[in-house]
Write a protein that holds these residues in place. Structure first.
Motif, PDB file in Angstrom:
ATOM      1  N   SER A 211       0.904  -1.141  -0.118  1.00 23.19           N
ATOM      2  CA  SER A 211       0.013  -0.138   0.061  1.00 23.19           C
ATOM      3  C   SER A 211       1.008   1.511   0.115  1.00 23.19           C
ATOM      4  O   SER A 211       1.836   1.099   0.754  1.00 23.19           O
ATOM      5  N   TYR A 212       0.719   2.160  -0.532  1.00 24.70           N
ATOM      6  CA  TYR A 212       0.977   3.760  -0.720  1.00 24.70           C
ATOM      7  C   TYR A 212       0.272   4.887  -1.151  1.00 24.70           C
ATOM      8  O   TYR A 212      -0.825   4.612  -2.194  1.00 24.70           O
ATOM      9  N   SER A 213       0.721   5.649  -1.372  1.00 18.29           N
ATOM     10  CA  SER A 213       0.779   6.819  -1.372  1.00 18.29           C
ATOM     11  C   SER A 213       1.021   8.022  -2.545  1.00 18.29           C
ATOM     12  O   SER A 213       1.920   7.235  -3.335  1.00 18.29           O
ATOM     13  N   ASP A 214       0.130   8.097  -3.721  1.00 13.44           N
ATOM     14  CA  ASP A 214       1.111   9.384  -4.611  1.00 13.44           C
ATOM     15  C   ASP A 214       0.249  10.374  -4.665  1.00 13.44           C
ATOM     16  O   ASP A 214      -1.035  10.797  -4.274  1.00 13.44           O
ATOM     17  N   TYR A 215       0.585  11.659  -5.660  1.00  9.81           N
ATOM     18  CA  TYR A 215       0.918  12.998  -5.642  1.00  9.81           C
ATOM     19  C   TYR A 215       1.696  12.790  -6.794  1.00  9.81           C
ATOM     20  O   TYR A 215       2.133  12.686  -7.666  1.00  9.81           O
ATOM     21  N   ALA A 216       0.842  14.529  -7.489  1.00 11.10           N
ATOM     22  CA  ALA A 216       0.886  14.677  -8.427  1.00 11.10           C
ATOM     23  C   ALA A 216       0.422  16.253  -9.180  1.00 11.10           C
ATOM     24  O   ALA A 216      -0.634  16.921  -8.076  1.00 11.10           O
ATOM     25  N   ALA A 217       1.095  16.905  -9.484  1.00  9.32           N
ATOM     26  CA  ALA A 217       0.937  18.175 -10.040  1.00  9.32           C
ATOM     27  C   ALA A 217       1.518  18.345 -11.678  1.00  9.32           C
ATOM     28  O   ALA A 217       2.180  17.792 -12.156  1.00  9.32           O
ATOM     29  N   THR A 218       0.505  19.173 -12.109  1.00  5.41           N
ATOM     30  CA  THR A 218       0.104  18.803 -13.698  1.00  5.41           C
ATOM     31  C   THR A 218       0.634  20.957 -13.951  1.00  5.41           C
ATOM     32  O   THR A 218      -0.995  21.373 -13.702  1.00  5.41           O
ATOM     33  N   LEU A 219       2.158  20.593 -15.306  1.00  8.30           N
ATOM     34  CA  LEU A 219       1.117  22.115 -15.377  1.00  8.30           C
ATOM     35  C   LEU A 219       1.041  21.954 -16.708  1.00  8.30           C
ATOM     36  O   LEU A 219       1.936  21.516 -17.525  1.00  8.30           O
ATOM     37  N   LYS A 220      -0.450  22.216 -17.597  1.00  6.50           N
ATOM     38  CA  LYS A 220      -0.507  22.562 -19.245  1.00  6.50           C
ATOM     39  C   LYS A 220      -0.960  23.308 -19.135  1.00  6.50           C
ATOM     40  O   LYS A 220      -1.516  24.436 -19.257  1.00  6.50           O
ATOM     41  N   TYR A 221      -0.531  23.624 -20.744  1.00  9.60           N
ATOM     42  CA  TYR A 221      -0.120  25.380 -21.893  1.00  9.60           C
ATOM     43  C   TYR A 221      -1.266  24.655 -23.062  1.00  9.60           C
ATOM     44  O   TYR A 221      -0.623  23.516 -24.182  1.00  9.60           O
ATOM     45  N   GLN A 222      -1.703  24.936 -23.205  1.00 10.92           N
ATOM     46  CA  GLN A 222      -2.647  24.208 -24.914  1.00 10.92           C
ATOM     47  C   GLN A 222      -2.531  26.158 -25.722  1.00 10.92           C
ATOM     48  O   GLN A 222      -3.061  27.123 -26.020  1.00 10.92           O
ATOM     49  N   PHE A 223      -1.936  25.690 -26.124  1.00 11.41           N
ATOM     50  CA  PHE A 223      -1.219  26.069 -27.296  1.00 11.41           C
ATOM     51  C   PHE A 223      -1.426  26.242 -28.588  1.00 11.41           C
ATOM     52  O   PHE A 223      -1.358  27.160 -29.830  1.00 11.41           O
ATOM     53  N   ASP A 224      -2.546  25.669 -28.643  1.00 13.15           N
ATOM     54  CA  ASP A 224      -3.889  25.201 -29.666  1.00 13.15           C
ATOM     55  C   ASP A 224      -5.136  24.564 -29.274  1.00 13.15           C
ATOM     56  O   ASP A 224      -5.033  24.128 -28.385  1.00 13.15           O
ATOM     57  N   PRO A 225      -6.043  24.872 -30.129  1.00 15.84           N
ATOM     58  CA  PRO A 225      -7.932  24.175 -29.774  1.00 15.84           C
ATOM     59  C   PRO A 225      -7.446  22.809 -30.091  1.00 15.84           C
ATOM     60  O   PRO A 225      -8.431  22.299 -28.762  1.00 15.84           O
ATOM     61  N   HIS A 226      -6.175  22.165 -30.517  1.00 14.17           N
ATOM     62  CA  HIS A 226      -6.545  21.322 -30.857  1.00 14.17           C
ATOM     63  C   HIS A 226      -4.779  20.531 -29.697  1.00 14.17           C
ATOM     64  O   HIS A 226      -4.622  19.119 -29.866  1.00 14.17           O
ATOM     65  N   TRP A 227      -3.767  20.912 -29.562  1.00 12.97           N
ATOM     66  CA  TRP A 227      -2.585  20.314 -29.142  1.00 12.97           C
ATOM     67  C   TRP A 227      -2.347  20.832 -27.689  1.00 12.97           C
ATOM     68  O   TRP A 227      -2.676  22.850 -27.479  1.00 12.97           O
ATOM     69  N   SER A 228      -1.467  20.197 -26.816  1.00 14.51           N
ATOM     70  CA  SER A 228      -1.265  20.793 -25.713  1.00 14.51           C
ATOM     71  C   SER A 228       0.278  19.920 -25.438  1.00 14.51           C
ATOM     72  O   SER A 228       0.545  19.248 -26.066  1.00 14.51           O
ATOM     73  N   VAL A 229       0.586  20.756 -24.910  1.00 16.91           N
ATOM     74  CA  VAL A 229       2.089  19.993 -23.739  1.00 16.91           C
ATOM     75  C   VAL A 229       2.004  20.493 -22.225  1.00 16.91           C
ATOM     76  O   VAL A 229       0.751  21.570 -22.134  1.00 16.91           O
ATOM     77  N   SER A 230       2.185  19.273 -21.630  1.00 17.56           N
ATOM     78  CA  SER A 230       1.778  18.842 -19.737  1.00 17.56           C
ATOM     79  C   SER A 230       2.939  18.784 -19.385  1.00 17.56           C
ATOM     80  O   SER A 230       4.121  17.768 -20.378  1.00 17.56           O
ATOM     81  N   ALA A 231       4.089  19.664 -18.064  1.00 16.36           N
ATOM     82  CA  ALA A 231       4.937  18.903 -17.119  1.00 16.36           C
ATOM     83  C   ALA A 231       4.218  18.768 -16.273  1.00 16.36           C
ATOM     84  O   ALA A 231       3.556  19.091 -15.649  1.00 16.36           O
ATOM     85  N   VAL A 232       4.437  17.121 -15.750  1.00 22.35           N
ATOM     86  CA  VAL A 232       4.618  16.101 -14.923  1.00 22.35           C
ATOM     87  C   VAL A 232       5.320  16.181 -13.762  1.00 22.35           C
ATOM     88  O   VAL A 232       6.510  15.795 -13.961  1.00 22.35           O
ATOM     89  N   VAL A 233       4.977  16.125 -12.022  1.00 22.56           N
ATOM     90  CA  VAL A 233       5.623  15.774 -11.314  1.00 22.56           C
ATOM     91  C   VAL A 233       4.902  14.739 -10.777  1.00 22.56           C
ATOM     92  O   VAL A 233       4.450  15.123 -10.140  1.00 22.56           O
ATOM     93  N   THR A 234       5.271  13.406 -10.484  1.00 17.03           N
ATOM     94  CA  THR A 234       4.750  12.807  -9.777  1.00 17.03           C
ATOM     95  C   THR A 234       5.340  12.412  -8.323  1.00 17.03           C
ATOM     96  O   THR A 234       6.812  12.266  -8.198  1.00 17.03           O
ATOM     97  N   HIS A 235       5.258  11.758  -7.187  1.00 17.86           N
ATOM     98  CA  HIS A 235       5.116  11.334  -5.946  1.00 17.86           C
ATOM     99  C   HIS A 235       4.568   9.889  -5.399  1.00 17.86           C
ATOM    100  O   HIS A 235       3.720  10.119  -4.928  1.00 17.86           O
ATOM    101  N   ALA A 236       5.230   9.066  -5.629  1.00 21.34           N
ATOM    102  CA  ALA A 236       5.163   8.023  -4.242  1.00 21.34           C
ATOM    103  C   ALA A 236       5.526   6.854  -3.544  1.00 21.34           C
ATOM    104  O   ALA A 236       6.554   7.477  -3.297  1.00 21.34           O
TER     105      ALA A 236
END
Length: 268
Positions: free
Chosen positions: A209-234
């Motif tokens: 058993s464990y816990s996990d956490y995450a933060a995601t910063l998303k940039y929608q640079f076009d109506p159909h395209w995006s880029v995301s940077a994610v940091v996770t921790h378990a």
């Protein structure tokens, strides 16, 4: 990320680790394709820290019914004999006034070709099914998931004190729009196994058993395209810091811990 992920679930809220975007528009059918530097599901890498390609499609009916499918490449080091995760899911939900809504459904994780016999063990599929229920208030979602099968092949034959049917995952997700193009998603989750290892690891760890956490910063640079940077921790590094590959027991990796990843996604 796997409602979602994952993943990794609202896709970004679930960490892009599971199905992709859940954005709704005029069409009842939406699709998504993504490339991610590491496929992380519930804080654990599924691609052995290597890039993965992902994609899926979702159907939403005005009645509140929704269904979809999603797939991602995975590593045979975690799923011997397999190279793909294929998810299918369906749910039903409704709004409760202006700020509240609920949704309940079934989610299946399938791994074509993956079997423990490919690692010299007794034949055992990794396929897993879950039931889930979620309650949303504005931009915050609380979701409860419970496995209807053993949890990704974990059972007595794999060294646990009992079956792992009934493993639960409780998650809290929130999305905060920062402006027209930027958004921030925060996630916290807790996986609880009903059984531990019958024999402890060398460091004494028994409980998966464990816990996990995450933060995601998303940039929608076009109506159909995006880029995301994610940091996770378990958490529970004692259990997950030195996990051996099914392909080569000497090939070990910290499958949890703190991880960073980048995802480029197209929706249509």
């Amino acid at each position: 990320m796997k409602t979602l992920l994952p993943i990794v679930s609202a896709a970004i809220a679930s960490l892009c680790l599971t199905p992709g975007a859940r954005a709704q528009d005029a069409s009842p059918v939406t699709g998504n394709v993504a490339v991610v530097s590491d496929y992380v599901f519930r804080g654990i890498t599924q691609s052995w820290a290597h890039p993965a390609i992902q994609g899926g499609a979702d159907y939403v009916h005005p009645s509140g019914f929704a269904a979809g499918t999603w797939a991602s490449s995975v590593s045979d080091r975690s799923y011997p004999g397999g190279s793909m995760e294929w998810d299918v899911y369906a749910s039903f939900g409704h709004s409760l006034g202006e700020d509240w809504s609920w949704r309940a459904g079934i989610y299946a994780y399938l791994y074509p070709g993956a079997d423990l016999r490919e690692a010299g063990l007794r034949s055992r599929s990794f396929d897993t099914a879950e039931a889930n229920a979620a309650l949303t208030w504005r931009n915050v979602t609380l979701k409860y998931n419970r496995s209807l099968t053993d949890y990704f092949a974990a059972d007595r034959e794999q060294g646990y004190t009992g079956d792992t049917r009934g493993t639960t995952y409780l998650q809290l997700d929130a999305i905060f729009p920062l402006d027209a193009a930027w958004s921030l998603a925060l996630h916290a989750g807790r996986t609880h196994y009903p059984a531990g290892l019958a024999m402890s690891l060398a460091n004494g760890a028994r409980d998966a058993s464990y816990s996990d956490y995450a933060a995601t910063l998303k940039y929608q640079f076009d109506p159909h395209w995006s880029v995301s940077a994610v940091v996770t921790h378990a958490t529970d590094g004692a259990f997950y810091r030195h996990v051996s590959s099914f392909v080569d027991a000497d090939d070990t990796r910290d499958v949890g811990g703190t991880r960073g990843l980048v995802m480029v996604q197209a929706t249509f």
